[in-house]
Scaffold this motif. Structure first.
Motif: not given
Length: 321
Positions: A90-98, A104-113, A126-129
């Motif tokens: 949810r913290s990432i979702q809030r950050e990526f709403s800005y 040109p992009r915001k990037v999130c690396l997800i270790e051990k998803p 939901k975010t990926l969709e």
């Protein structure tokens, strides 16, 4: 680290360079493959190429910020303890709403998803969709089969394999000033993983391995107390225990290859040929295969968090037969 400086993975570099050049970068990628083979390095090289005005020069302010992981548009999502929790997603979702601040992009690396709790995985799905055009997610996983199939389907897959032993050997000899034998041992035992070869496993593979194998092969069914004492010592070394078992597996693999008459060049422990031949003289193909299976079963039990002492007691007893 730029694409050019990453060892191996030429196919993956070519794919990423082509999508960057065509402007057809996907919104999510799944970099899958064994730990320590370069997935994270490749992901950061991709981030530099996205953030840098020169396509990932490695020297500009944006590239240096990526190097130090303090770029405002680069975010890391990794397990907090044993799991990735929904609050983190949810913290990432809030950050990526800005909108992005500098790139040109915001990037999130997800270790051990694969370590995401169910609620966290569903939130990420939901975010990926419903991605924004300014978001890029890069999932780094050694166990992609443990991910939700729906998450896998929303990501562009990019599989990574182990670095070829000869390529890794050559690089390690140059980088660490090793001789031919040391380079062969370190490359073979690290199984194509830079993380193992350059990390804490180096001393274990090059120095402690010989004493450990000597002690194990000296055990006998009648030496119960030394056997249980060794089991206790190894089980107490929680961090290195899987690597000790990998060393055992490689040794008995060498014994098996020797029984089949394979040349020395095919073996891992080329500095222990006398010991390998001596052990091979006491074993059969069937008994050696049983020992290798016992080691593999011990590794599986450790992954399931079975009591380490019991695992090692049982393994050493089976190796003494």
């Amino acid at each position: 680290m730029t694409f050019a400086r990453i060892l191996g993975h030429d196919r993956q570099k070519d794919i990423l360079r082509r999508v960057l050049a065509s402007g057809r970068l996907a919104h999510a990628y799944l970099f899958s493959g064994p730990d320590g083979v370069g997935k994270r390095l490749m992901a950061l090289a991709l981030v530099r190429a996205v953030f840098c005005e020169s396509g990932g020069c490695g020297d500009c302010a944006a590239c240096r910020k990526v190097d130090h992981f303090n770029h405002p548009d680069l975010h890391l999502l990794e397990p907090d303890g044993n799991y990735i929790k929904i609050e983190q997603v949810r913290s990432i979702q809030r950050e990526f709403s800005y909108r992005p601040l500098e790139s040109p992009r915001k990037v999130c690396l997800i270790e051990k998803p694969e370590k995401m709790q169910a609620a966290a995985a569903n939130a990420l799905l939901k975010t990926l969709e419903e991605p924004t055009g300014e978001a890029l997610f890069i999932l780094l996983s050694a166990h992609p089969e443990q991910l939700l199939s729906t998450i896998r389907s929303r990501c562009q897959p990019l599989p990574f394999s182990r670095i070829p032993v000869e390529l890794l050997k050559s690089d390690l000899m140059h980088r660490l000033d090793l001789d031919e034998q040391q380079g062969h041992l370190l490359a073979a035992l690290s199984e194509g993983s830079f993380k193992k070869a350059l990390g804490r496993d180096r001393e274990l593979f090059l120095d402690l391995r010989r004493d450990f194998l000597k002690a194990v092969t000296a055990l006998s069914p009648g030496s119960v107390l030394p056997l249980f004492e060794m089991a206790r010592e190894r089980s107490d070394d929680k961090e290195n225990l899987p690597e000790y078992l990998e060393i055992l597996r490689a040794f008995y693999r060498d014994v098996l290859l020797t029984l089949h008459g394979r040349p020395v060049e095919d073996l891992v422990n080329i500095d222990l040929m006398e010991k390998i031949r001596r052990v091979a003289g006491k074993e059969t193909v069937c008994s050696t295969l049983n020992k290798i299976e016992a080691i593999q079963e011990a590794l599986r039990l450790l992954e399931r968090n079975v009591n380490r002492q019991l695992v090692m007691d049982n393994l050493l007893l089976r190796l003494c037969v």
